[in-house]
Enzyme design. Structure first.
Site, short mmCIF file in Angstrom:
data_model
loop_
_atom_site.label_atom_id
_atom_site.label_comp_id
_atom_site.label_asym_id
_atom_site.label_seq_id
_atom_site.Cartn_x
_atom_site.Cartn_y
_atom_site.Cartn_z
N ASP A 212 0.83 -1.20 0.00
CA ASP A 212 0.00 0.00 0.00
C ASP A 212 0.87 1.26 0.00
O ASP A 212 1.99 1.25 0.55
CB ASP A 212 -0.84 -0.05 1.30
CG ASP A 212 -1.97 0.94 1.31
OD1 ASP A 212 -2.83 0.86 0.42
OD2 ASP A 212 -2.01 1.79 2.23
N GLU A 236 1.42 -0.20 -4.93
CA GLU A 236 0.35 0.73 -5.31
C GLU A 236 0.93 2.14 -5.37
O GLU A 236 1.40 2.67 -4.36
CB GLU A 236 -0.78 0.71 -4.28
CG GLU A 236 -1.90 1.67 -4.65
CD GLU A 236 -2.46 2.49 -3.50
OE1 GLU A 236 -3.56 3.02 -3.65
OE2 GLU A 236 -1.79 2.64 -2.45
C1 ABC Z 1 -12.45 6.70 3.89
C2 ABC Z 1 -13.86 6.62 3.34
C3 ABC Z 1 -14.03 7.49 2.12
C4 ABC Z 1 -13.70 8.88 2.50
C5 ABC Z 1 -12.30 8.94 3.13
C6 ABC Z 1 -11.99 10.32 3.67
O1 ABC Z 1 -12.21 8.01 4.21
O2 ABC Z 1 -14.17 5.26 3.06
O3 ABC Z 1 -15.34 7.41 1.62
O4 ABC Z 1 -13.71 9.67 1.36
C7 ABC Z 1 -8.39 3.40 3.39
C8 ABC Z 1 -9.79 2.89 3.20
C9 ABC Z 1 -10.70 3.98 2.66
C10 ABC Z 1 -10.61 5.24 3.50
C11 ABC Z 1 -9.13 5.67 3.54
C12 ABC Z 1 -8.91 6.95 4.34
O5 ABC Z 1 -8.37 4.61 4.13
O6 ABC Z 1 -9.77 1.81 2.30
O7 ABC Z 1 -12.03 3.50 2.65
O8 ABC Z 1 -11.48 6.22 2.96
O9 ABC Z 1 -9.15 6.74 5.68
C13 ABC Z 1 -4.54 3.10 -0.33
C14 ABC Z 1 -5.52 1.94 -0.23
C15 ABC Z 1 -6.83 2.44 0.31
C16 ABC Z 1 -6.63 2.92 1.74
C17 ABC Z 1 -5.43 3.73 1.91
C18 ABC Z 1 -5.23 4.40 3.19
C19 ABC Z 1 -4.44 3.78 0.97
O10 ABC Z 1 -5.62 1.29 -1.44
O11 ABC Z 1 -7.86 1.50 0.28
O12 ABC Z 1 -7.84 3.67 2.12
O13 ABC Z 1 -4.89 3.36 4.09
C20 ABC Z 1 -4.28 8.27 -1.96
C21 ABC Z 1 -3.05 7.39 -1.78
C22 ABC Z 1 -3.35 5.93 -2.07
C23 ABC Z 1 -4.58 5.47 -1.25
C24 ABC Z 1 -5.74 6.37 -1.64
C25 ABC Z 1 -7.02 6.00 -0.92
O14 ABC Z 1 -5.41 7.73 -1.29
O15 ABC Z 1 -2.01 7.85 -2.60
O16 ABC Z 1 -2.24 5.17 -1.68
N1 ABC Z 1 -4.87 4.03 -1.43
C26 ABC Z 1 -5.23 11.63 -5.93
C27 ABC Z 1 -3.84 11.49 -5.35
C28 ABC Z 1 -3.63 10.09 -4.79
C29 ABC Z 1 -4.72 9.79 -3.79
C30 ABC Z 1 -6.09 9.97 -4.41
C31 ABC Z 1 -7.17 9.74 -3.37
O17 ABC Z 1 -6.21 11.28 -4.96
O18 ABC Z 1 -2.87 11.76 -6.33
O19 ABC Z 1 -2.38 10.00 -4.13
O20 ABC Z 1 -4.56 8.42 -3.35
O21 ABC Z 1 -8.36 9.56 -3.95
C32 ABC Z 1 -7.41 11.84 -10.54
C33 ABC Z 1 -8.24 11.39 -9.37
C34 ABC Z 1 -7.46 11.62 -8.09
C35 ABC Z 1 -6.17 10.85 -8.18
C36 ABC Z 1 -5.39 11.27 -9.41
C37 ABC Z 1 -4.12 10.50 -9.54
O22 ABC Z 1 -6.17 11.15 -10.57
O23 ABC Z 1 -9.49 12.02 -9.32
O24 ABC Z 1 -8.21 11.24 -6.95
O25 ABC Z 1 -5.32 10.73 -7.05
O26 ABC Z 1 -8.08 11.63 -11.77
#
Ligand code: ABC
Ligand code: CA
Length: 493
Positions: A212, A236
């Site tokens: 992760d 990831e």
């Molecule tokens: C929870 C709720 C959500 C709520 C959030 C605030 O809290 O369920 O509904 O919105 C875990 C849980 C999630 C939880 C999160 C936060 O923790 O599974 O349910 O959300 O508490 C990994 C895992 C993921 C995990 C975590 C955290 C990390 O696969 O399941 O989430 O332990 C970033 C990280 C990435 C991470 C992801 C969730 O967040 O880099 O490692 N995944 C941009 C940024 C990214 C970012 C992303 C977030 O936003 O560049 O770094 O990812 O959405 C565009 C998109 C963008 C996107 C860019 C690249 O492209 O619109 O979002 O990325 O087109």
């Protein structure tokens, strides 16, 4: 297992809490509640037939460590909110259950992929008034095996930053649920994490690990961590940028998820007016990767859905032809295919948490169109691997088509015909042009999805180009008929 071992595999990704319950007890599961629905490691063991019969030979399960219970965003049912790395998540079962799962997989010659989170923990704030000087108060002593504030980076949130230092040393999460960022600059912390991964892999017989938040830890942390794991590492890196994703490939981990291609695929097949060009013109990640040690195998993982992204049909408005084309593209290209549980049942959940439905609610039905589709795709890939020793190391290439909704991908022995014209029967079907000289005249090809033959032009008219017209917007995966055996290896007997 090594990257090379994994390259031949296809992975079924499941959310442990949502895949299967012990004894098949049927519990309701409202995803919006963000709480445990009752899935367990024992439940997975009981449904390995379901996974294996679709042609998968590896299973990626949710992170296994103990997680935070009650938070502002519900419970840690997904496993990414660790509180103690040395304890298992009791909601998923006992130590013996996880070991039994590992054993059951190995008895079927299937691989186990563990998901590991070392970038952060989850910390439930104990204060309600948050001041800029002291964002929130956390009980660090409950974040084990570390347990002191010094084991974590100072409080700051990443927010929307793209600054690499901020990405690495500030925190994910928000003030409702901060994710304390592990101080991976500290040698003592690093040593603890390396020892932990070594022990965890050996204890549970993991064949590979999904890592992760790779981009949230300094790059030079990863080689020692990967070496300590001693098995295939798949990272990831959530980004749309191929150059950025590739910069970790081989240099930090053995494999990365091809997130750029994911976005290009959704753009291409997410609607009947989707733009196909980025998918065809974007360079492949291995081509962009930093030079790796001689003989070092690097690998990408291809996927159409996962636990962080809305399910594909939530974009493609349930057009089954678009879904089938997009799914096909994942299995016939360069990446090791990963299918997110529930896609085969046609699940349509939107953004997290809606995309984490309970699979038992659809009863593990195997007579569904997408189950058959997945089975055919896995069989096609296995056939290609068996028939061409260079299949896995030969880069796929796009063959330019004049029709704006047609795509052709060559990765011998597979020739894949894709379209985003959609399932609407009144749409004029596109024609694919197989270039002259690609096959001997009059060769019979078979579409492994519909098990129908296509005969290559005899060249009498001097043209030699073979025209194939789409039917109902469906994709085709062609191989020379001579490669198919009478008894069938799962692919069009
Ligand atoms: C929870 C709720 C959500 C709520 C959030 C605030 O809290 O369920 O509904 O919105 C875990 C849980 C999630 C939880 C999160 C936060 O923790 O599974 O349910 O959300 O508490 C990994 C895992 C993921 C995990 C975590 C955290 C990390 O696969 O399941 O989430 O332990 C970033 C990280 C990435 C991470 C992801 C969730 O967040 O880099 O490692 N995944 C941009 C940024 C990214 C970012 C992303 C977030 O936003 O560049 O770094 O990812 O959405 C565009 C998109 C963008 C996107 C860019 C690249 O492209 O619109 O979002 O990325 O087109
Ligand atoms: Ca970090």
């Amino acid at each position: 297992a090594s990257a090379e071992d994994w390259s031949k595999r296809s992975i079924y990704q499941l959310v442990t809490d949502r895949f299967a319950t012990s004894n098949d007890s049927v519990a309701p599961c409202d995803t919006s509640l963000r709480t445990y629905c009752g899935g367990s490691w024992t439940g997975i063991i009981d449904h390995l037939d379901y996974i294996q019969q679709m042609g998968f030979d590896a299973v990626w399960i949710s992170p296994i460590a103990q997680n935070a219970e009650d938070t502002a965003y519900g419970k840690g049912y997904h496993g990414y909110w660790s509180t103690n790395l040395d304890l298992l998540n009791p909601h998923f079962g006992a130590d013996s259950d996880l070991k039994a799962l590992s054993k059951a997989l190995h008895a079927r010659a299937m691989y186990l992929m563990l998901d590991v989170v070392v970038n952060h923990y989850a910390g439930v704030p104990t204060n309600t008034t948050i001041s800029p000087a002291n964002l929130f108060t956390l009980d660090y002593s409950s974040l084990l095996p570390f347990g002191t504030q010094d084991d974590f980076h100072p409080q700051c949130f990443i927010g929307n930053s793209n600054d690499q230092a901020v990405l690495e040393q500030c925190w994910l999460g928000d003030e409702n649920l901060p994710l304390p960022d592990v101080n991976t600059e500290d040698p003592g912390v690093v040593a603890t994490l390396n020892a932990w991964i070594k022990k965890t892999v050996s204890e549970y017989g993991a064949d590979g690990i999904r890592i992760d938040t790779v981009k949230h830890i300094r790059r030079n942390f990863w080689p020692d961590f990967a070496k300590s794991a001693g098995v295939f590492t798949l990272g990831e890196i959530l980004t749309t940028d191929p150059v950025y994703a590739a910069s970790y490939l081989g240099a930090a981990v053995d494999g990365v998820f091809d997130y750029p291609k994911y976005y290009q695929t959704v753009t291409a097949f997410g609607s009947t007016s989707g733009n196909l060009s980025a998918l065809q013109t974007s360079p492949s990640l291995p081509a962009l990767a930093p030079p790796s040690a001689p003989g070092r195998r690097v690998l990408t993982a291809a996927f159409l859905e996962n636990h962080d992204q809305p399910r594909f049909p939530s974009y493609a408005s349930t057009d089954t032809a678009l879904t089938k084309n997009a799914m096909t593209s994942v299995f016939v290209g360069d990446g090791m295919p990963v299918l997110y549980y529930g896609q085969e049942q046609g699940y349509q959940g939107g953004a997290d948490p809606g995309n984490r439905e309970a699979l038992w609610l659809s009863g593990y039905e195997t007579n569904k169109p997408l189950v058959a589709h997945v089975k055919a795709l896995n069989a096609a890939r296995k056939l290609a691997i068996a028939k061409n020793p260079a299949f896995l190391t030969t880069q796929a290439s796009w063959i330019q088509q004049s029709n704006p909704s047609a795509l052709m991908l060559s990765k011998p022995p597979l020739l894949t015909l894709l379209t985003n014209i959609g399932a609407n029967t009144s749409a004029v079907q596109p024609t694919w042009h197989i270039p002259a000289g690609m096959y001997k005249p009059n060769t019979t090809l078979v579409d492994l999805l519909a098990c129908q033959a296509v005969v290559v032009d005899g060249g009498e008219a001097g043209g030699g180009v073979t025209e194939v017209r789409a039917q109902g917007g469906m994709p085709q995966v062609l191989v020379p008929a001579s490669m198919l055996s009478r008894k069938g290896d799962g692919a069009c007997p």
